[in-house]
Design a protein around this motif. Structure first.
Motif, mmCIF file in Angstrom:
data_model
loop_
_atom_site.group_PDB
_atom_site.id
_atom_site.type_symbol
_atom_site.label_atom_id
_atom_site.label_comp_id
_atom_site.label_asym_id
_atom_site.label_seq_id
_atom_site.Cartn_x
_atom_site.Cartn_y
_atom_site.Cartn_z
ATOM 1 N N ASN A 1 -18.087 -8.467 -46.364
ATOM 2 C CA ASN A 1 -18.518 -7.071 -46.315
ATOM 3 C C ASN A 1 -19.852 -6.897 -45.587
ATOM 4 O OD1 ASN A 1 -16.253 -6.237 -47.679
ATOM 5 N ND2 ASN A 1 -17.197 -6.508 -49.688
ATOM 6 N N THR A 2 -20.457 -7.976 -45.133
ATOM 7 C CA THR A 2 -21.737 -7.871 -44.416
ATOM 8 C C THR A 2 -21.505 -7.555 -42.946
ATOM 9 O OG1 THR A 2 -21.774 -10.228 -43.938
ATOM 10 C CG2 THR A 2 -22.826 -9.528 -45.973
ATOM 11 N N ARG A 3 -22.581 -7.188 -42.282
ATOM 12 C CA ARG A 3 -22.497 -6.887 -40.849
ATOM 13 C C ARG A 3 -22.368 -8.178 -40.044
ATOM 14 N NH1 ARG A 3 -26.848 -2.620 -39.017
ATOM 15 N NH2 ARG A 3 -25.439 -2.700 -37.262
ATOM 16 N N PRO A 4 -21.727 -8.127 -38.869
ATOM 17 C CA PRO A 4 -21.622 -9.323 -38.017
ATOM 18 C C PRO A 4 -23.003 -9.761 -37.520
ATOM 19 C CG PRO A 4 -20.093 -7.627 -37.286
ATOM 20 C CD PRO A 4 -20.975 -7.006 -38.323
ATOM 21 N N LYS B 1 -23.087 -28.708 -20.239
ATOM 22 C CA LYS B 1 -22.985 -28.042 -21.539
ATOM 23 C C LYS B 1 -23.320 -26.567 -21.375
ATOM 24 C CE LYS B 1 -23.705 -31.844 -24.599
ATOM 25 N NZ LYS B 1 -23.136 -31.832 -25.907
ATOM 26 N N PHE B 2 -22.825 -25.774 -22.297
ATOM 27 C CA PHE B 2 -23.054 -24.341 -22.291
ATOM 28 C C PHE B 2 -23.543 -23.901 -23.661
ATOM 29 C CE2 PHE B 2 -19.813 -25.079 -19.101
ATOM 30 C CZ PHE B 2 -20.271 -24.332 -18.042
ATOM 31 N N THR B 3 -24.250 -22.782 -23.684
ATOM 32 C CA THR B 3 -24.562 -22.123 -24.942
ATOM 33 C C THR B 3 -23.494 -21.050 -25.134
ATOM 34 O OG1 THR B 3 -26.920 -22.520 -24.730
ATOM 35 C CG2 THR B 3 -26.260 -20.742 -26.196
ATOM 36 N N TRP B 4 -22.753 -21.156 -26.209
ATOM 37 C CA TRP B 4 -21.670 -20.227 -26.500
ATOM 38 C C TRP B 4 -22.177 -19.184 -27.483
ATOM 39 C CZ3 TRP B 4 -17.362 -20.765 -23.646
ATOM 40 C CH2 TRP B 4 -17.210 -21.968 -22.980
ATOM 41 N N LEU B 5 -21.859 -17.926 -27.217
ATOM 42 C CA LEU B 5 -22.283 -16.811 -28.065
ATOM 43 C C LEU B 5 -21.068 -16.248 -28.801
ATOM 44 C CD1 LEU B 5 -24.475 -14.970 -25.417
ATOM 45 C CD2 LEU B 5 -25.238 -16.588 -27.144
ATOM 46 N N PHE B 6 -21.228 -16.058 -30.100
ATOM 47 C CA PHE B 6 -20.151 -15.496 -30.916
ATOM 48 C C PHE B 6 -20.707 -14.419 -31.834
ATOM 49 C CE2 PHE B 6 -18.808 -19.870 -30.089
ATOM 50 C CZ PHE B 6 -17.509 -19.681 -29.642
ATOM 51 N N ALA B 7 -19.964 -13.329 -31.969
ATOM 52 C CA ALA B 7 -20.229 -12.373 -33.043
ATOM 53 C C ALA B 7 -19.481 -12.932 -34.239
ATOM 54 C CB ALA B 7 -19.702 -10.995 -32.670
ATOM 55 N N ALA B 8 -20.177 -13.104 -35.357
ATOM 56 C CA ALA B 8 -19.580 -13.824 -36.484
ATOM 57 C C ALA B 8 -19.805 -13.100 -37.804
ATOM 58 C CB ALA B 8 -20.178 -15.223 -36.561
ATOM 59 N N ILE B 9 -18.834 -13.249 -38.691
ATOM 60 C CA ILE B 9 -18.931 -12.748 -40.058
ATOM 61 C C ILE B 9 -18.762 -13.951 -40.978
ATOM 62 C CG2 ILE B 9 -17.870 -11.274 -41.812
ATOM 63 C CD1 ILE B 9 -16.938 -9.464 -39.539
ATOM 64 N N ASN B 10 -19.662 -14.095 -41.916
ATOM 65 C CA ASN B 10 -19.600 -15.196 -42.870
ATOM 66 C C ASN B 10 -18.336 -15.061 -43.708
ATOM 67 O OD1 ASN B 10 -20.032 -17.027 -45.005
ATOM 68 N ND2 ASN B 10 -22.239 -16.885 -44.657
#
Length: 105
Positions: free
Chosen positions: A66-69, A52-61
């Motif tokens: 209009n919020t920051r990632p 298994k891996f830990t996956w990293l994502f920059a995300a916007i709700n």
């Protein structure tokens, strides 16, 4: 590889001169001195398939565009399954992959 000055002298099973090439027919099971496997088992491939891996994502709700990632971390077997779990709530941009535990930690 090509070796010059070698030729097939005979097809009957004896060399007429030193360095001659001879064609030999092989019988099934003729390699009686061969013992064990010719190749090693694919241990590394098996480990990678179950790791298994830990996956990293920059995300916007999705509900607050209009919020920051924000940076999200999720543990999953592959990127697709990680995205499937997060995609209903977030717009995702891949940021990285980190191995979880095992020999690579």
């Amino acid at each position: 590889m090509i070796i010059k000055d070698l030729k097939c002298d005979s097809l009957e099973g004896s060399f007429k001169k030193e360095g001659a090439i001879h064609l030999v027919s092989a019988k099934p099971g003729g390699a009686g001195t061969l013992t064990g496997l010719l190749t090693n088992p694919l241990c590394e491939t098996t480990k990678m398939a179950t790791q298994k891996f830990t996956w990293l994502f920059a995300a916007i709700n999705r509900s607050q565009r209009n919020t920051r990632p924000v940076m999200l971390r999720i543990t999953a077997d592959n990127e697709r399954s990680a995205r499937i779990r997060l995609a209903p709530d977030y717009v995702l941009s891949f940021a990285g992959r980190i191995p979880c535990g095992g020999e690579n930690a």
